[in-house]
Design an enzyme around this catalytic site. Structure first.
Site, PDB file in Angstrom:
ATOM      1  N   LYS A 193     -16.184 -48.631-113.369  1.00  0.00           N
ATOM      2  CA  LYS A 193     -18.094 -49.425-113.467  1.00  0.00           C
ATOM      3  C   LYS A 193     -17.508 -48.382-115.123  1.00  0.00           C
ATOM      4  CE  LYS A 193     -19.990 -51.445-109.855  1.00  0.00           C
ATOM      5  NZ  LYS A 193     -18.509 -51.331-109.103  1.00  0.00           N
ATOM      6  N   LYS A 231     -26.610 -50.702-109.701  1.00  0.00           N
ATOM      7  CA  LYS A 231     -25.782 -50.852-109.031  1.00  0.00           C
ATOM      8  C   LYS A 231     -25.180 -49.392-109.076  1.00  0.00           C
ATOM      9  CE  LYS A 231     -22.990 -52.696-112.249  1.00  0.00           C
ATOM     10  NZ  LYS A 231     -21.818 -53.826-112.529  1.00  0.00           N
ATOM     11  N   ARG A 288     -13.884 -63.451-113.400  1.00  0.00           N
ATOM     12  CA  ARG A 288     -12.039 -62.264-113.563  1.00  0.00           C
ATOM     13  C   ARG A 288     -11.245 -62.887-114.474  1.00  0.00           C
ATOM     14  NH1 ARG A 288     -11.158 -59.471-109.794  1.00  0.00           N
ATOM     15  NH2 ARG A 288     -12.980 -58.065-109.872  1.00  0.00           N
ATOM     16  N   ARG A 337     -16.878 -66.945-110.068  1.00  0.00           N
ATOM     17  CA  ARG A 337     -16.889 -66.583-109.089  1.00  0.00           C
ATOM     18  C   ARG A 337     -18.603 -66.913-109.354  1.00  0.00           C
ATOM     19  NH1 ARG A 337     -14.688 -60.732-108.890  1.00  0.00           N
ATOM     20  NH2 ARG A 337     -16.075 -61.153-111.079  1.00  0.00           N
ATOM     21  N   ARG A 365     -25.280 -62.415-106.509  1.00  0.00           N
ATOM     22  CA  ARG A 365     -24.181 -61.871-106.606  1.00  0.00           C
ATOM     23  C   ARG A 365     -23.242 -63.297-106.876  1.00  0.00           C
ATOM     24  NH1 ARG A 365     -23.907 -58.350-101.766  1.00  0.00           N
ATOM     25  NH2 ARG A 365     -24.681 -59.816-101.429  1.00  0.00           N
ATOM     26  N   ASP A 374     -13.970 -58.344-115.848  1.00  0.00           N
ATOM     27  CA  ASP A 374     -15.326 -59.629-115.666  1.00  0.00           C
ATOM     28  C   ASP A 374     -15.761 -59.515-116.644  1.00  0.00           C
ATOM     29  OD1 ASP A 374     -14.182 -58.625-113.206  1.00  0.00           O
ATOM     30  OD2 ASP A 374     -15.765 -57.310-112.632  1.00  0.00           O
ATOM     31  N   GLU A 392     -17.767 -55.726-116.115  1.00  0.00           N
ATOM     32  CA  GLU A 392     -16.492 -54.604-115.682  1.00  0.00           C
ATOM     33  C   GLU A 392     -15.282 -54.540-115.315  1.00  0.00           C
ATOM     34  OE1 GLU A 392     -16.956 -53.961-111.299  1.00  0.00           O
ATOM     35  OE2 GLU A 392     -19.044 -54.285-111.261  1.00  0.00           O
ATOM     36  N   ASN A 427     -11.932 -53.935-114.075  1.00  0.00           N
ATOM     37  CA  ASN A 427     -11.017 -53.610-112.567  1.00  0.00           C
ATOM     38  C   ASN A 427      -9.421 -53.511-112.184  1.00  0.00           C
ATOM     39  OD1 ASN A 427     -12.893 -54.655-110.300  1.00  0.00           O
ATOM     40  ND2 ASN A 427     -13.090 -55.736-112.046  1.00  0.00           N
TER      41      ASN A 427
END
Length: 319
Positions: free
Chosen positions: A129, A164, A214, A229, A237, A277, A285, A287
Protein backbone atom coordinates in the site's frame (compact mmCIF):
# COMPACT_ATOMS: atom_id res chain seq x y z
CA UNK A 1 19.11 -27.10 -12.01
CA UNK A 2 16.93 -26.84 -8.89
CA UNK A 3 14.34 -24.16 -8.22
CA UNK A 4 12.68 -23.81 -4.80
CA UNK A 5 9.25 -22.21 -4.44
CA UNK A 6 8.52 -20.86 -0.96
CA UNK A 7 4.76 -20.77 -1.08
CA UNK A 8 1.45 -21.64 0.50
CA UNK A 9 0.54 -25.33 0.84
CA UNK A 10 0.52 -26.99 -2.58
CA UNK A 11 -2.81 -28.63 -1.73
CA UNK A 12 -4.38 -25.15 -1.61
CA UNK A 13 -3.45 -24.23 -5.20
CA UNK A 14 -6.29 -23.57 -7.65
CA UNK A 15 -4.38 -24.55 -10.75
CA UNK A 16 -6.88 -23.09 -13.19
CA UNK A 17 -5.83 -19.61 -12.06
CA UNK A 18 -2.73 -19.92 -9.86
CA UNK A 19 0.27 -17.93 -11.09
CA UNK A 20 2.78 -19.88 -9.01
CA UNK A 21 1.56 -23.08 -10.66
CA UNK A 22 2.14 -21.57 -14.12
CA UNK A 23 5.69 -20.63 -13.05
CA UNK A 24 6.30 -24.18 -11.87
CA UNK A 25 4.93 -25.66 -15.07
CA UNK A 26 7.09 -23.43 -17.25
CA UNK A 27 10.21 -24.13 -15.18
CA UNK A 28 9.58 -27.89 -15.37
CA UNK A 29 9.13 -27.68 -19.15
CA UNK A 30 12.59 -26.12 -19.35
CA UNK A 31 14.17 -28.92 -17.36
CA UNK A 32 14.26 -27.41 -13.88
CA UNK A 33 13.82 -29.73 -10.90
CA UNK A 34 10.96 -28.41 -8.76
CA UNK A 35 11.23 -28.08 -4.99
CA UNK A 36 8.69 -26.56 -2.61
CA UNK A 37 8.43 -25.52 1.03
CA UNK A 38 6.43 -23.17 3.22
CA UNK A 39 7.88 -20.25 5.19
CA UNK A 40 7.53 -22.22 8.42
CA UNK A 41 9.92 -24.82 7.00
CA UNK A 42 12.79 -22.32 6.99
CA UNK A 43 15.27 -22.60 9.84
CA UNK A 44 18.79 -21.61 10.88
CA UNK A 45 21.08 -22.94 13.57
CA UNK A 46 24.47 -21.67 14.65
CA UNK A 47 27.21 -23.38 12.72
CA UNK A 48 24.94 -24.07 9.77
CA UNK A 49 23.10 -22.30 6.97
CA UNK A 50 19.51 -21.27 6.40
CA UNK A 51 17.85 -24.52 5.40
CA UNK A 52 14.43 -26.04 4.83
CA UNK A 53 12.81 -29.40 4.43
CA UNK A 54 12.09 -29.29 0.72
CA UNK A 55 9.53 -31.40 -1.09
CA UNK A 56 10.62 -32.75 -4.45
CA UNK A 57 7.69 -32.13 -6.78
CA UNK A 58 6.76 -33.75 -10.06
CA UNK A 59 3.90 -32.32 -12.10
CA UNK A 60 1.35 -34.83 -13.34
CA UNK A 61 0.17 -32.77 -16.31
CA UNK A 62 -3.32 -32.39 -14.86
CA UNK A 63 -4.81 -29.05 -13.91
CA UNK A 64 -8.10 -27.19 -13.85
CA UNK A 65 -11.08 -26.63 -11.59
CA UNK A 66 -11.45 -29.31 -8.97
CA UNK A 67 -8.14 -30.99 -9.85
CA UNK A 68 -6.17 -31.90 -6.74
CA UNK A 69 -3.71 -34.44 -8.15
CA UNK A 70 -1.71 -31.93 -10.17
CA UNK A 71 1.54 -32.90 -8.44
CA UNK A 72 3.27 -35.84 -6.85
CA UNK A 73 5.80 -35.86 -4.02
CA UNK A 74 8.91 -37.77 -5.03
CA UNK A 75 10.67 -37.36 -1.70
CA UNK A 76 11.89 -34.70 0.68
CA UNK A 77 15.08 -33.77 2.44
CA UNK A 78 16.65 -30.91 4.36
CA UNK A 79 18.86 -28.69 2.24
CA UNK A 80 20.54 -25.32 2.56
CA UNK A 81 18.87 -22.69 0.41
CA UNK A 82 22.28 -21.77 -0.92
CA UNK A 83 22.53 -25.28 -2.42
CA UNK A 84 19.71 -24.70 -4.92
CA UNK A 85 20.05 -22.54 -8.01
CA UNK A 86 17.08 -20.24 -7.44
CA UNK A 87 14.61 -19.49 -4.64
CA UNK A 88 11.27 -17.93 -5.57
CA UNK A 89 9.37 -16.34 -2.67
CA UNK A 90 5.68 -16.72 -3.50
CA UNK A 91 3.96 -16.73 -0.11
CA UNK A 92 0.69 -14.85 -0.35
CA UNK A 93 -0.04 -11.96 1.99
CA UNK A 94 -0.81 -10.95 4.67
CA UNK A 95 2.60 -9.43 5.30
CA UNK A 96 2.48 -10.23 8.99
CA UNK A 97 5.23 -10.78 11.57
CA UNK A 98 5.92 -14.31 10.35
CA UNK A 99 6.30 -13.09 6.77
CA UNK A 100 8.65 -10.40 8.05
CA UNK A 101 10.76 -12.99 9.89
CA UNK A 102 10.84 -15.17 6.78
CA UNK A 103 12.35 -12.31 4.77
CA UNK A 104 15.15 -12.02 7.33
CA UNK A 105 15.92 -15.73 7.04
CA UNK A 106 15.85 -15.44 3.26
CA UNK A 107 18.17 -12.44 3.41
CA UNK A 108 20.58 -14.44 5.56
CA UNK A 109 20.39 -17.21 2.94
CA UNK A 110 21.40 -14.62 0.32
CA UNK A 111 24.52 -13.79 2.34
CA UNK A 112 25.29 -17.51 2.25
CA UNK A 113 24.98 -17.56 -1.54
CA UNK A 114 21.30 -18.18 -2.27
CA UNK A 115 19.65 -16.36 -5.20
CA UNK A 116 16.23 -15.21 -3.99
CA UNK A 117 13.48 -13.61 -6.11
CA UNK A 118 12.02 -11.17 -5.16
CA UNK A 119 14.79 -9.78 -2.99
CA UNK A 120 13.85 -10.23 0.70
CA UNK A 121 15.08 -6.75 1.60
CA UNK A 122 13.12 -5.24 -1.27
CA UNK A 123 9.99 -7.08 -0.09
CA UNK A 124 10.37 -5.40 3.31
CA UNK A 125 11.21 -2.00 1.85
CA UNK A 126 8.15 -1.86 -0.44
CA UNK A 127 4.95 -2.48 1.53
CA UNK A 128 2.26 -2.85 -1.08
CA UNK A 129 0.00 0.00 0.00
CA UNK A 130 2.75 2.46 0.99
CA UNK A 131 5.14 1.88 -1.91
CA UNK A 132 3.06 4.27 -4.04
CA UNK A 133 4.12 7.20 -1.84
CA UNK A 134 7.43 7.28 -3.72
CA UNK A 135 5.53 8.15 -6.90
CA UNK A 136 3.08 10.92 -5.95
CA UNK A 137 2.88 12.17 -9.54
CA UNK A 138 0.91 9.05 -10.49
CA UNK A 139 -1.48 8.69 -7.56
CA UNK A 140 -4.84 10.22 -6.66
CA UNK A 141 -5.22 12.41 -3.54
CA UNK A 142 -4.12 10.12 -0.72
CA UNK A 143 -3.84 10.31 3.04
CA UNK A 144 -2.03 7.92 5.41
CA UNK A 145 -2.85 8.53 9.07
CA UNK A 146 -4.04 7.25 12.43
CA UNK A 147 -5.96 10.45 13.12
CA UNK A 148 -9.76 10.41 12.97
CA UNK A 149 -9.73 14.20 12.61
CA UNK A 150 -7.45 14.00 9.59
CA UNK A 151 -9.69 11.43 7.95
CA UNK A 152 -12.78 13.55 8.53
CA UNK A 153 -11.02 16.60 7.10
CA UNK A 154 -9.93 14.59 4.04
CA UNK A 155 -13.51 13.44 3.50
CA UNK A 156 -14.80 17.00 3.84
CA UNK A 157 -12.35 18.02 1.09
CA UNK A 158 -12.74 15.07 -1.30
CA UNK A 159 -16.41 14.21 -0.55
CA UNK A 160 -16.16 10.65 -1.91
CA UNK A 161 -13.40 8.45 -0.48
CA UNK A 162 -12.05 4.94 -0.14
CA UNK A 163 -10.63 3.76 3.20
CA UNK A 164 -8.50 0.62 3.56
CA UNK A 165 -6.16 -1.05 6.04
CA UNK A 166 -2.48 -1.20 5.19
CA UNK A 167 -2.29 -4.96 5.71
CA UNK A 168 -5.32 -5.96 3.66
CA UNK A 169 -5.33 -8.25 0.63
CA UNK A 170 -7.83 -9.26 -2.01
CA UNK A 171 -10.01 -6.24 -1.31
CA UNK A 172 -10.38 -7.10 2.37
CA UNK A 173 -11.49 -4.24 4.62
CA UNK A 174 -12.08 -1.68 1.85
CA UNK A 175 -14.90 0.83 2.43
CA UNK A 176 -16.36 3.63 0.35
CA UNK A 177 -17.86 6.71 2.00
CA UNK A 178 -19.80 9.07 -0.23
CA UNK A 179 -20.66 12.75 0.13
CA UNK A 180 -23.26 12.11 2.84
CA UNK A 181 -20.58 10.70 5.18
CA UNK A 182 -22.86 7.82 6.15
CA UNK A 183 -21.15 5.45 8.62
CA UNK A 184 -17.83 7.30 8.41
CA UNK A 185 -17.40 7.24 12.19
CA UNK A 186 -18.11 3.51 12.44
CA UNK A 187 -15.74 2.75 9.58
CA UNK A 188 -12.95 4.79 11.15
CA UNK A 189 -13.48 2.93 14.44
CA UNK A 190 -13.33 -0.39 12.62
CA UNK A 191 -10.17 0.38 10.67
CA UNK A 192 -8.02 2.49 12.96
CA UNK A 193 -9.11 0.98 16.28
CA UNK A 194 -9.10 4.17 18.31
CA UNK A 195 -5.85 5.38 16.77
CA UNK A 196 -3.98 2.08 17.14
CA UNK A 197 -3.77 1.29 13.41
CA UNK A 198 -2.78 3.37 10.42
CA UNK A 199 -5.30 3.77 7.61
CA UNK A 200 -4.92 4.72 3.94
CA UNK A 201 -7.58 7.02 2.54
CA UNK A 202 -7.86 7.87 -1.16
CA UNK A 203 -10.22 9.85 -3.33
CA UNK A 204 -12.76 7.54 -4.93
CA UNK A 205 -11.98 7.01 -8.60
CA UNK A 206 -15.17 6.52 -10.65
CA UNK A 207 -13.11 4.84 -13.37
CA UNK A 208 -13.21 1.72 -11.18
CA UNK A 209 -16.41 0.76 -13.02
CA UNK A 210 -14.19 0.06 -16.04
CA UNK A 211 -11.82 -2.04 -13.96
CA UNK A 212 -8.90 -2.02 -11.56
CA UNK A 213 -6.06 -2.91 -13.94
CA UNK A 214 -3.24 -5.22 -12.89
CA UNK A 215 -0.13 -4.36 -14.92
CA UNK A 216 2.62 -6.94 -14.49
CA UNK A 217 6.21 -5.73 -14.80
CA UNK A 218 8.97 -8.33 -15.16
CA UNK A 219 12.59 -7.22 -14.72
CA UNK A 220 11.57 -3.65 -15.50
CA UNK A 221 9.55 -4.47 -18.64
CA UNK A 222 5.74 -4.41 -18.64
CA UNK A 223 3.72 -7.34 -19.92
CA UNK A 224 1.82 -5.89 -22.93
CA UNK A 225 -1.59 -6.81 -21.52
CA UNK A 226 -3.20 -5.87 -18.21
CA UNK A 227 -6.00 -7.68 -16.46
CA UNK A 228 -8.84 -5.26 -15.74
CA UNK A 229 -10.70 -6.54 -12.68
CA UNK A 230 -14.22 -5.20 -13.00
CA UNK A 231 -16.50 -4.91 -9.95
CA UNK A 232 -19.69 -6.96 -10.11
CA UNK A 233 -23.11 -6.70 -8.51
CA UNK A 234 -22.82 -3.22 -7.02
CA UNK A 235 -19.43 -3.94 -5.44
CA UNK A 236 -16.86 -1.15 -5.18
CA UNK A 237 -14.00 -3.66 -5.27
CA UNK A 238 -12.68 -5.15 -8.48
CA UNK A 239 -10.41 -7.74 -6.83
CA UNK A 240 -10.92 -11.23 -8.20
CA UNK A 241 -11.05 -12.51 -4.63
CA UNK A 242 -14.00 -10.16 -4.05
CA UNK A 243 -15.90 -11.43 -7.09
CA UNK A 244 -14.48 -9.11 -9.73
CA UNK A 245 -14.49 -10.17 -13.40
CA UNK A 246 -11.07 -10.27 -15.05
CA UNK A 247 -10.75 -8.99 -18.62
CA UNK A 248 -7.39 -8.88 -20.42
CA UNK A 249 -6.70 -5.64 -22.30
CA UNK A 250 -3.73 -4.11 -24.14
CA UNK A 251 -1.82 -1.56 -22.07
CA UNK A 252 -2.77 2.07 -22.57
CA UNK A 253 -0.23 4.81 -23.14
CA UNK A 254 -0.71 5.91 -19.52
CA UNK A 255 -0.18 2.35 -18.27
CA UNK A 256 3.11 2.23 -20.15
CA UNK A 257 4.15 5.64 -18.84
CA UNK A 258 3.64 4.52 -15.24
CA UNK A 259 5.37 1.18 -15.82
CA UNK A 260 8.34 2.85 -17.52
CA UNK A 261 8.83 5.22 -14.57
CA UNK A 262 8.54 2.58 -11.85
CA UNK A 263 9.53 -0.78 -13.33
CA UNK A 264 13.26 -0.28 -14.03
CA UNK A 265 13.79 1.51 -10.71
CA UNK A 266 12.28 -1.32 -8.68
CA UNK A 267 13.98 -3.98 -10.79
CA UNK A 268 17.34 -2.45 -9.83
CA UNK A 269 16.35 -2.94 -6.18
CA UNK A 270 15.82 -6.66 -6.67
CA UNK A 271 12.11 -6.78 -7.51
CA UNK A 272 12.09 -9.09 -10.50
CA UNK A 273 8.28 -9.17 -10.58
CA UNK A 274 5.83 -6.48 -9.52
CA UNK A 275 2.17 -5.83 -10.15
CA UNK A 276 0.99 -2.25 -10.61
CA UNK A 277 -2.66 -1.60 -9.79
CA UNK A 278 -4.04 1.22 -11.91
CA UNK A 279 -7.54 2.69 -11.91
CA UNK A 280 -8.13 4.99 -14.86
CA UNK A 281 -4.91 7.02 -15.01
CA UNK A 282 -3.93 6.64 -11.36
CA UNK A 283 -1.61 4.19 -9.61
CA UNK A 284 -3.26 2.75 -6.47
CA UNK A 285 -0.92 -0.05 -5.27
CA UNK A 286 2.38 -1.74 -6.06
CA UNK A 287 2.19 -5.49 -5.44
CA UNK A 288 5.53 -7.17 -4.70
CA UNK A 289 4.83 -10.26 -2.57
CA UNK A 290 3.16 -12.64 -5.03
CA UNK A 291 1.62 -10.78 -7.99
CA UNK A 292 -0.97 -12.81 -9.85
CA UNK A 293 -3.06 -12.78 -13.09
CA UNK A 294 -0.55 -14.80 -15.16
CA UNK A 295 -3.11 -17.43 -16.11
CA UNK A 296 -5.94 -15.05 -16.98
CA UNK A 297 -3.74 -12.94 -19.27
CA UNK A 298 -2.36 -16.05 -20.98
CA UNK A 299 -5.79 -17.62 -21.45
CA UNK A 300 -7.45 -14.48 -22.79
CA UNK A 301 -4.68 -12.63 -24.65
CA UNK A 302 -2.33 -15.50 -25.53
CA UNK A 303 0.70 -13.86 -23.92
CA UNK A 304 2.75 -16.38 -21.92
CA UNK A 305 3.56 -14.43 -18.76
CA UNK A 306 5.16 -17.41 -17.03
CA UNK A 307 7.57 -17.90 -19.94
CA UNK A 308 8.56 -14.23 -19.72
CA UNK A 309 9.10 -14.57 -15.97
CA UNK A 310 11.21 -17.72 -16.11
CA UNK A 311 13.28 -16.25 -18.95
CA UNK A 312 13.92 -13.15 -16.84
CA UNK A 313 14.88 -15.27 -13.84
CA UNK A 314 17.24 -17.34 -15.96
CA UNK A 315 18.71 -14.11 -17.30
CA UNK A 316 19.43 -12.94 -13.76
CA UNK A 317 21.17 -16.26 -13.12
CA UNK A 318 23.23 -15.96 -16.29
CA UNK A 319 21.65 -18.99 -17.94
Amino acid sequence: MNILFVADPLDSFKTYKDSTFTMMREAAARGWNLLACQPQDLHWQRGGQVSARMRQVRLTGRSGKGVTDWFEDTGSDVRALASVDAVVMRKDPPFDSEYFYATHLLERAEVEGARVFNSPRALRDHPEKLAILEFPEFIAPTLVTRSEADIRAFHAEQRDIILKPLDGMGGMGIFRVRDDGLNLGAIIETLNRDGAQTVMVQRYLPEIVDGDKRVLVIDGEPVPFSLARIPQGGEVRGNLAAGGKGVARPLTERDREIAAAIGPKLAERGLLLIGLDIIGTHLTEINVTSPTCFREIHDQAGFDVAARFISALEGRLGR
